[in-house]
Design an enzyme around this catalytic site. Structure first.
Site, PDB file in Angstrom:
ATOM      1  N   LYS A  20       0.814  -1.218   0.000  1.00 49.13           N
ATOM      2  CA  LYS A  20       0.000   0.000   0.000  1.00 49.13           C
ATOM      3  C   LYS A  20       0.846   1.266   0.000  1.00 49.13           C
ATOM      4  O   LYS A  20       2.068   1.249   0.168  1.00 49.13           O
ATOM      5  CB  LYS A  20      -0.971  -0.021   1.180  1.00 49.13           C
ATOM      6  CG  LYS A  20      -2.139  -0.988   0.971  1.00 49.13           C
ATOM      7  CD  LYS A  20      -3.156  -0.905   2.091  1.00 49.13           C
ATOM      8  CE  LYS A  20      -4.368  -1.781   1.798  1.00 49.13           C
ATOM      9  NZ  LYS A  20      -5.352  -1.743   2.907  1.00 49.13           N
ATOM     10  N   ARG A  45      -3.436  -9.720   5.567  1.00 49.74           N
ATOM     11  CA  ARG A  45      -3.934  -9.892   4.191  1.00 49.74           C
ATOM     12  C   ARG A  45      -2.836  -9.409   3.250  1.00 49.74           C
ATOM     13  O   ARG A  45      -2.492  -8.227   3.244  1.00 49.74           O
ATOM     14  CB  ARG A  45      -5.222  -9.080   4.001  1.00 49.74           C
ATOM     15  CG  ARG A  45      -5.841  -9.172   2.614  1.00 49.74           C
ATOM     16  CD  ARG A  45      -7.106  -8.313   2.567  1.00 49.74           C
ATOM     17  NE  ARG A  45      -7.735  -8.347   1.249  1.00 49.74           N
ATOM     18  CZ  ARG A  45      -7.420  -7.544   0.240  1.00 49.74           C
ATOM     19  NH1 ARG A  45      -6.469  -6.621   0.403  1.00 49.74           N
ATOM     20  NH2 ARG A  45      -8.041  -7.631  -0.918  1.00 49.74           N
TER      21      ARG A  45
END
Length: 267
Positions: free
Chosen positions: A212, A246
């Site tokens: 991210k 995740r």
């Protein structure tokens, strides 16, 4: 907690990301055919994935909203094929009730809702109807807070209340702090650093940081060079007792988890 036919407790488990989309920020277009999706699922399982998260719509910054029918057409065949070929719990990454119900009928075991049941409360009804687990992520329309951590806790409690109002048992709920969603760079770092605060809500946690922007901004790296940054956050997640991480890169993160858990004496 029980997800599908598996019990998850006392460790940190890997949720492997399977984006069956043409436009996800990291791997869009890579696994969006049935054959490539199944091959990648097999690879992630062999590398140590404990659950597979199937996503049919990109939620990257500036993503294009697609119709329910299109999202269903992407995820349902993949869920069915994974169920036919592998013995592993399946999560579906959606915030739409029609998609959630189609996925549940196809065999999904967990609804992973980036809006924490606040976009479409009927998703909570579907979760309860099919006795599924759910992951409720922190999100809001704007990154405006009075007291950041307290506001995140309050927002997540609202999601828990929606779930329980519609019949979802609390032992079926996982919480996600929502790294990268409605947060500044500094707030993303803070929520990772203070992840243990979320344990006040008495639900297991999922940490999703893989590749991210918080990693990109810290290390100034393109999307395909963020594995080490992701691993650092995974180690933090293990130390702070996150039940799941995740991730895209299963093998590397699984190894980091096992090493960290061994140091901590968890096996």
């Amino acid at each position: 907690m029980i997800i599908g036919n598996r019990e998850f407790k006392d460790r940190t488990y890997v949720m492997g990301i399977l984006n069956v989309t043409p436009d996800s920020f990291s791997d869009g277009g890579t696994h969006n055919t049935l054959d490539t999706a199944l091959k990648h699922t097999e690879k992630m399982i062999n590398e140590g994935a404990d659950i597979i998260d199937v996503g049919g719509e990109s939620t990257r910054l500036g993503y294009t909203l697609i119709s329910d029918d299109e999202e269903i057409s992407r995820v349902v065949p993949v869920i069915e094929k994974i169920k036919d070929n592998f013995d592993i719990p399946i999560s579906v990454d959606t915030y739409k009730s029609a998609v959630a119900e189609a996925a549940a009928k196809a065999g999904a075991d967990l609804i992973n809702d980036i809006w924490g049941f606040k976009y479409d409360e009927k998703v909570a009804e579907i979760t309860a109807k099919y006795n599924l687990a759910c992951c409720l992520m922190h999100n809001r329309k704007e990154a405006v807070y009075n007291n950041f951590i307290e506001d995140v806790l309050s927002d997540l409690q609202e999601s828990i209340s929606i779930a329980e109002k519609h019949g979802v048992n609390k032992d079926k709920i996982v919480l996600d702090p929502g790294v990268g969603f409605a947060k500044t760079y500094e707030q993303n770092l803070e929520i990772i650093n203070k992840l243990e605060e979320l344990h006040k809500l008495n639900c297991p946690l999922l940490l999703g940081t893989s590749r991210k922007s918080v990693i990109a901004l810290t290390l100034n790296l393109p999307v395909n060079e963020r594995v080490e940054g992701t691993i650092a956050t995974t180690v933090i997640g293990v130390i702070k007792n996150s039940l799941f991480v995740r991730v895209h890169d299963v093998k590397e993160n699984k190894r980091a988890i096992l090493m960290t858990e061994k140091i901590l004496g968890r096996w």
